[in-house]
Design a protein around this motif. Structure first.
Motif, PDB file in Angstrom:
ATOM      1  N   ILE A  67       0.839  -1.194   0.000  1.00 40.81           N
ATOM      2  CA  ILE A  67       0.000   0.000   0.000  1.00 40.81           C
ATOM      3  C   ILE A  67       0.877   1.248   0.000  1.00 40.81           C
ATOM      4  O   ILE A  67       0.636   2.202  -0.745  1.00 40.81           O
ATOM      5  CB  ILE A  67      -0.952  -0.003   1.217  1.00 40.81           C
ATOM      6  N   LEU A  68       1.923   1.240   0.836  1.00 42.92           N
ATOM      7  CA  LEU A  68       2.835   2.386   0.876  1.00 42.92           C
ATOM      8  C   LEU A  68       3.543   2.581  -0.464  1.00 42.92           C
ATOM      9  O   LEU A  68       3.660   3.702  -0.964  1.00 42.92           O
ATOM     10  CB  LEU A  68       3.870   2.192   1.986  1.00 42.92           C
ATOM     11  N   GLY A  69       4.023   1.454  -1.033  1.00 42.15           N
ATOM     12  CA  GLY A  69       4.714   1.551  -2.315  1.00 42.15           C
ATOM     13  C   GLY A  69       3.820   2.088  -3.404  1.00 42.15           C
ATOM     14  O   GLY A  69       4.228   2.923  -4.219  1.00 42.15           O
ATOM     15  N   TYR A  70       2.574   1.629  -3.435  1.00 42.95           N
ATOM     16  CA  TYR A  70       1.623   2.080  -4.469  1.00 42.95           C
ATOM     17  C   TYR A  70       1.301   3.562  -4.289  1.00 42.95           C
ATOM     18  O   TYR A  70       1.367   4.345  -5.250  1.00 42.95           O
ATOM     19  CB  TYR A  70       0.347   1.242  -4.377  1.00 42.95           C
ATOM     20  N   LEU A  71       0.963   3.963  -3.067  1.00 46.11           N
ATOM     21  CA  LEU A  71       0.603   5.355  -2.823  1.00 46.11           C
ATOM     22  C   LEU A  71       1.767   6.294  -3.120  1.00 46.11           C
ATOM     23  O   LEU A  71       1.570   7.422  -3.595  1.00 46.11           O
ATOM     24  CB  LEU A  71       0.150   5.537  -1.373  1.00 46.11           C
ATOM     25  N   SER A  72       2.986   5.827  -2.873  1.00 42.50           N
ATOM     26  CA  SER A  72       4.149   6.687  -3.103  1.00 42.50           C
ATOM     27  C   SER A  72       4.315   7.043  -4.572  1.00 42.50           C
ATOM     28  O   SER A  72       4.997   8.013  -4.905  1.00 42.50           O
ATOM     29  CB  SER A  72       5.420   6.008  -2.592  1.00 42.50           C
ATOM     30  N   ARG A  73       3.680   6.290  -5.458  1.00 37.81           N
ATOM     31  CA  ARG A  73       3.795   6.535  -6.899  1.00 37.81           C
ATOM     32  C   ARG A  73       2.563   7.201  -7.491  1.00 37.81           C
ATOM     33  O   ARG A  73       2.514   7.467  -8.683  1.00 37.81           O
ATOM     34  CB  ARG A  73       4.060   5.209  -7.623  1.00 37.81           C
ATOM     35  N   MET A  74       1.555   7.465  -6.665  1.00 36.80           N
ATOM     36  CA  MET A  74       0.340   8.089  -7.158  1.00 36.80           C
ATOM     37  C   MET A  74       0.435   9.611  -7.054  1.00 36.80           C
ATOM     38  O   MET A  74       1.171  10.153  -6.234  1.00 36.80           O
ATOM     39  CB  MET A  74      -0.873   7.616  -6.344  1.00 36.80           C
ATOM     40  N   GLY A  75      -0.328  10.315  -7.883  1.00 34.10           N
ATOM     41  CA  GLY A  75      -0.414  11.753  -7.785  1.00 34.10           C
ATOM     42  C   GLY A  75      -0.924  12.162  -6.418  1.00 34.10           C
ATOM     43  O   GLY A  75      -1.924  11.623  -5.938  1.00 34.10           O
ATOM     44  N   ALA A  76      -0.231  13.101  -5.803  1.00 36.60           N
ATOM     45  CA  ALA A  76      -0.554  13.567  -4.448  1.00 36.60           C
ATOM     46  C   ALA A  76      -0.472  12.441  -3.423  1.00 36.60           C
ATOM     47  O   ALA A  76      -0.977  12.573  -2.317  1.00 36.60           O
ATOM     48  CB  ALA A  76      -1.937  14.203  -4.403  1.00 36.60           C
ATOM     49  N   MET A  77       0.167  11.330  -3.778  1.00 34.73           N
ATOM     50  CA  MET A  77       0.282  10.165  -2.886  1.00 34.73           C
ATOM     51  C   MET A  77      -1.077   9.748  -2.341  1.00 34.73           C
ATOM     52  O   MET A  77      -1.224   9.400  -1.161  1.00 34.73           O
ATOM     53  CB  MET A  77       1.253  10.444  -1.738  1.00 34.73           C
ATOM     54  N   SER A  78      -2.078   9.754  -3.199  1.00 38.00           N
ATOM     55  CA  SER A  78      -3.449   9.471  -2.787  1.00 38.00           C
ATOM     56  C   SER A  78      -4.087   8.506  -3.768  1.00 38.00           C
ATOM     57  O   SER A  78      -3.788   8.520  -4.964  1.00 38.00           O
ATOM     58  CB  SER A  78      -4.257  10.771  -2.732  1.00 38.00           C
ATOM     59  N   ALA A  79      -4.978   7.633  -3.271  1.00 40.61           N
ATOM     60  CA  ALA A  79      -5.703   6.695  -4.135  1.00 40.61           C
ATOM     61  C   ALA A  79      -7.041   6.373  -3.488  1.00 40.61           C
ATOM     62  O   ALA A  79      -7.225   6.487  -2.275  1.00 40.61           O
ATOM     63  CB  ALA A  79      -4.895   5.416  -4.349  1.00 40.61           C
ATOM     64  N   GLN A  80      -7.991   5.977  -4.322  1.00 39.11           N
ATOM     65  CA  GLN A  80      -9.296   5.567  -3.817  1.00 39.11           C
ATOM     66  C   GLN A  80      -9.169   4.225  -3.104  1.00 39.11           C
ATOM     67  O   GLN A  80      -8.402   3.349  -3.519  1.00 39.11           O
ATOM     68  CB  GLN A  80     -10.292   5.454  -4.966  1.00 39.11           C
ATOM     69  N   ARG A  81      -9.940   4.063  -2.050  1.00 37.08           N
ATOM     70  CA  ARG A  81      -9.947   2.796  -1.318  1.00 37.08           C
ATOM     71  C   ARG A  81     -10.305   1.637  -2.249  1.00 37.08           C
ATOM     72  O   ARG A  81      -9.689   0.569  -2.193  1.00 37.08           O
ATOM     73  CB  ARG A  81     -10.963   2.858  -0.166  1.00 37.08           C
ATOM     74  N   GLU A  82     -11.320   1.828  -3.076  1.00 35.73           N
ATOM     75  CA  GLU A  82     -11.765   0.744  -3.953  1.00 35.73           C
ATOM     76  C   GLU A  82     -10.672   0.330  -4.928  1.00 35.73           C
ATOM     77  O   GLU A  82     -10.511  -0.862  -5.219  1.00 35.73           O
ATOM     78  CB  GLU A  82     -13.022   1.169  -4.712  1.00 35.73           C
ATOM     79  N   ALA A  83      -9.927   1.301  -5.445  1.00 31.67           N
ATOM     80  CA  ALA A  83      -8.840   0.978  -6.380  1.00 31.67           C
ATOM     81  C   ALA A  83      -7.766   0.136  -5.695  1.00 31.67           C
ATOM     82  O   ALA A  83      -7.250  -0.833  -6.283  1.00 31.67           O
ATOM     83  CB  ALA A  83      -8.226   2.263  -6.937  1.00 31.67           C
ATOM     84  N   LEU A  84      -7.435   0.485  -4.444  1.00 34.64           N
ATOM     85  CA  LEU A  84      -6.443  -0.297  -3.697  1.00 34.64           C
ATOM     86  C   LEU A  84      -6.948  -1.710  -3.425  1.00 34.64           C
ATOM     87  O   LEU A  84      -6.207  -2.689  -3.576  1.00 34.64           O
ATOM     88  CB  LEU A  84      -6.131   0.402  -2.370  1.00 34.64           C
ATOM     89  N   ALA A  85      -8.210  -1.820  -3.020  1.00 36.82           N
ATOM     90  CA  ALA A  85      -8.772  -3.139  -2.723  1.00 36.82           C
ATOM     91  C   ALA A  85      -8.784  -4.014  -3.970  1.00 36.82           C
ATOM     92  O   ALA A  85      -8.419  -5.197  -3.925  1.00 36.82           O
ATOM     93  CB  ALA A  85     -10.177  -2.990  -2.153  1.00 36.82           C
ATOM     94  N   ASP A  86      -9.192  -3.431  -5.103  1.00 35.79           N
ATOM     95  CA  ASP A  86      -9.243  -4.199  -6.352  1.00 35.79           C
ATOM     96  C   ASP A  86      -7.861  -4.631  -6.802  1.00 35.79           C
ATOM     97  O   ASP A  86      -7.678  -5.714  -7.365  1.00 35.79           O
ATOM     98  CB  ASP A  86      -9.904  -3.366  -7.462  1.00 35.79           C
ATOM     99  N   LEU A  87      -6.876  -3.775  -6.564  1.00 35.01           N
ATOM    100  CA  LEU A  87      -5.525  -4.051  -7.045  1.00 35.01           C
ATOM    101  C   LEU A  87      -4.834  -5.135  -6.223  1.00 35.01           C
ATOM    102  O   LEU A  87      -4.119  -5.977  -6.767  1.00 35.01           O
ATOM    103  CB  LEU A  87      -4.703  -2.759  -7.000  1.00 35.01           C
ATOM    104  N   LEU A  88      -5.046  -5.133  -4.905  1.00 35.77           N
ATOM    105  CA  LEU A  88      -4.312  -6.033  -4.021  1.00 35.77           C
ATOM    106  C   LEU A  88      -5.080  -7.295  -3.654  1.00 35.77           C
ATOM    107  O   LEU A  88      -4.492  -8.270  -3.192  1.00 35.77           O
ATOM    108  CB  LEU A  88      -3.916  -5.284  -2.745  1.00 35.77           C
ATOM    109  N   TRP A  89      -6.401  -7.281  -3.858  1.00 39.05           N
ATOM    110  CA  TRP A  89      -7.217  -8.466  -3.569  1.00 39.05           C
ATOM    111  C   TRP A  89      -8.163  -8.710  -4.742  1.00 39.05           C
ATOM    112  O   TRP A  89      -9.378  -8.792  -4.584  1.00 39.05           O
ATOM    113  CB  TRP A  89      -7.999  -8.255  -2.269  1.00 39.05           C
ATOM    114  N   SER A  90      -7.578  -8.801  -5.940  1.00 37.14           N
ATOM    115  CA  SER A  90      -8.388  -8.892  -7.163  1.00 37.14           C
ATOM    116  C   SER A  90      -9.193 -10.183  -7.245  1.00 37.14           C
ATOM    117  O   SER A  90     -10.197 -10.246  -7.950  1.00 37.14           O
ATOM    118  CB  SER A  90      -7.489  -8.781  -8.399  1.00 37.14           C
ATOM    119  N   GLY A  91      -8.762 -11.219  -6.528  1.00 36.93           N
ATOM    120  CA  GLY A  91      -9.489 -12.488  -6.587  1.00 36.93           C
ATOM    121  C   GLY A  91     -10.632 -12.586  -5.603  1.00 36.93           C
ATOM    122  O   GLY A  91     -11.373 -13.583  -5.607  1.00 36.93           O
TER     123      GLY A  91
END
Length: 664
Positions: free
Chosen positions: A33-57
């Protein structure tokens, strides 16, 4: 950095706290989560996008639950370190940009200065690829990570090369040598870095070292790439080139990757419109909604990858871009201002054209009148994009990016004549810039459009379908961070009967440009054809919610989505509102009517089409010799039920268009 979290993401990731003491985190996904947010604009991301990305199954509910557990693990680590770095809100997760740091951020700061000692320190920081060891935590995260690693390498090498364009020996060559060695630490077989060092040693009069560097280049390229150095590299050591130190000899931008906007060019970087961002009376301490809106807008503009963005905070208070006219940028120079009106608790967003002093718009945002921050941010981004890109669609502007904007506008016309004009522009761009990735995705788009919408036209690209996948793959290889490239790649994978791979490409496109309704709508249709109807409908709903104006073609996309969902009545309603540009829309309408038990209306629809049939057949009778192939080619649905249902309509249209005099 005693009072901040420092995240080591180059090589083995580790979360650090005060005094650089390690702080344990239970799972790799929490660290991811830290690594992903560190690469996003404003170091921010939607909760749903993070959930879908890390628990796609997992299903949505379980994925969101797992995300909350991972955030609790990070909170425990924060409490141990005595620092709050992860900022959570109901819809978003963000890192505090004041408290958060990483070895990658530190490296980029060093490369910005680019002194010999900076290169040496950066070399020590590079311990391996971004988030090494995190490839297996989730398939979707792995896809994102593959792209992001290349992006990190491109950013780092481009930053280094900005200091190496001129070989300086005033310091005995220490800076250039340190820069070259840093690049070779990242990639020992990087031929352009070897050229830098060969050129330096020749300029220092150290021919033996230059020859040894060439041998090292040969050795590393054979070992890692099974390839030989180019003749240009060997020619550096020939007598006639000893005094020739033009930058084109040792480095080409195509070797490094993109610097501006990801649009690389073998001769020079492709220029983009410039936007300077000023946040007066807002800053870090502004109200959450105001800061969040600014970040959403900046993130949305970044996702278009059509602008060079400059944040005023990097310039210092005395160097903030002034409200003065700026001449000389043919692509446009703009100022984007944010201000919080404390008295009325409203957010003022002003967009100015610095070439003529015009205030393009001054938006006073009252969030009470909007359904959340994302829709207003998306519409402001769309206004900015439409204004700046719209100006570039004037054929008088011959800059590379302007010519692409002109071709892109023609492709959205959905007419054969416009496609032919677009192809001519793409050919022109390729002659100037063969590494411009969207040339190839644009061509692939036109080939598919002809097959889908205008199948009876004389096909000037006779081998187009055979070359389709290779065109899309070339665009992805040149620039995997362009949403349009990922989207077109998804469509070619659909035609290649690879629905799972296509779904990933569409999801990548959706993530890369989540503020663009047109991108989301095309992604939604692609997901429906891939068989993921639920996600397709959700994506289409987001596109409609973000769009200030609904183009008619959106309804044709929506008709195909509802057809895949077996909601035939909705498909009929939407296709009747669609653009009606070709045979594909007719086929969807006929198939939906048949599946809804309205065969008589399907036949009436075909009879109303009789005048179009005559003009189609007279324009290209040769195509009618293989109606079965057309029938297969027009059916994009991958799920068996949807494919069979659509084929019922395609069979009826085939009989009407190809197999007789127009009767059914």
């Amino acid at each position: 950095m005693a009072n901040a979290f420092c995240f080591a993401c180059l090589g083995r990731p580790l979360l650090l706290g005060k005094g650089q003491e390690p702080v344990a985190v239970k799972t790799r996904k929490a660290l991811a989560i830290l690594g992903y947010l560190s690469r996003m604009g404003a170091m921010s991301a939607q909760r749903e996008a993070l959930a879908d990305l890390l628990w796609s199954g997992s299903d949505h509910h379980k994925a969101m639950q797992s995300l909350r557990q991972a955030l609790r693990q990070l909170k425990t680590a924060e409490e141990e370190a005595g620092i709050d770095v992860v900022i959570s809100s109901p819809g978003h997760i963000q890192l505090d940009q004041v408290l958060f740091s990483s070895d990658l951020i530190k490296m980029k700061e060093l490369l910005e200065r680019g002194n010999a000692s900076d290169f040496e320190e950066a070399k020590e920081l590079w311990r391996g690829d971004f988030l090494s060891g995190f490839e297996d935590i989730d398939p979707d995260f792995s896809d994102w990570l593959t792209v992001e690693r290349e992006r990190v390498r491109s950013e780092v090498t481009s930053a280094a090369f900005r200091h190496l364009n001129q070989i300086s020996v005033e310091d005995g060559g220490q800076q250039v040598e340190a820069g070259g060695r840093f690049l070779l630490k990242i990639d020992p077989a990087f031929e352009s870095a070897h050229r830098v060092l060969i050129r330096l040693y020749l300029k220092l009069g150290q021919r033996d070292r230059a020859e040894e560097q060439l041998r090292a280049c040969e050795r590393e390229m054979r070992l890692h790439l099974d390839a030989e150095p180019e003749e240009e590299t060997r020619a550096l050591l020939s007598e006639e080139h000893v005094d020739d130190f033009s930058s084109s000899v040792f480095m080409r931008m195509g070797d490094v990757g993109s610097v501006r906007g990801g649009l690389s060019n073998s001769e020079e970087v492709v220029g983009l419109p410039e936007i300077s961002i000023v946040s007066s009376s807002l800053g870090k301490q502004g109200p959450n909604d105001a800061v969040h809106l600014r970040e959403e807008i900046v993130s949305g503009l970044s996702s278009f990858r059509s602008f060079d963005l400059y944040e005023s905070e990097y310039f210092g208070a005395e160097n903030v871009p002034k409200a003065t006219l700026v001449n000389g940028n043919d692509l446009g120079s703009y100022l984007l201002r944010f201000r919080h009106d404390e008295k009325f608790n409203k957010i003022v967003v002003q967009f100015e054209d610095r070439s003529n002093g015009q205030i393009v718009f001054n938006e006073i945002v009252d969030l009470n009148m909007w359904n959340g921050i994302s829709p207003v941010a998306s519409q402001i981004v769309s206004r900015i994009n439409m204004h700046s890109i719209g100006k570039l669609r004037n054929p008088a502007n011959t800059a590379v990016f302007a010519r692409w904007c002109q071709a892109d506008a023609l492709m959205w016309d959905f007419t054969p004549k416009s496609d032919e004009r677009a192809l001519r522009i793409l050919d022109e761009i390729e002659r100037q810039n063969s590494s411009f990735s969207m040339i190839y995705s644009g061509r692939a788009s036109i080939i598919m459009k002809r097959a889908l919408h205008f199948p009876l036209l004389d096909d000037q690209l006779s081998d187009g379908m055979n070359n389709l996948l290779s065109l899309a793959e070339r665009s992805i290889m040149l620039d995997p961070w362009q949403a349009v490239n990922q989207r077109i790649y998804g469509w070619t994978l659909i035609l290649s009967n690879m629905p799972e791979e296509a779904k990933r490409a569409f999801q990548n496109a959706g993530r890369l440009s989540s503020a663009d309704p047109a991108n989301l709508m095309s992604v939604a249709e692609g997901l429906a054809f891939s068989g993921d109807v639920k996600e397709a409908i959700a994506t289409a709903e987001r596109a409609f919610a973000l769009a200030a104006f609904i183009p008619r073609v959106f309804y044709e996309y929506l008709a195909n989505i509802f057809f895949a969902a077996e909601d035939y009545e909705s498909a009929i309603t939407h296709i009747e509102r669609g653009s009606g540009v070709g045979v594909s829309g007719l086929t969807t309408r006929v198939a939906a009517l048949l599946c809804a038990g309205r065969k008589d209306e399907a036949l009436q629809t075909l009879h109303r089409y009789s005048e179009h049939r005559h003009s189609f057949l007279s324009s290209s009778p040769d195509i009618t010799s293989d109606p079965e192939n057309w029938r297969k080619k027009i059916n994009f649905f991958q799920a068996n039920k949807a494919r069979q249902d659509f084929d019922k309509g395609a069979a009826l249209v085939q009989r009407f268009l190809f197999s007789g005099s127009g009767s059914v």
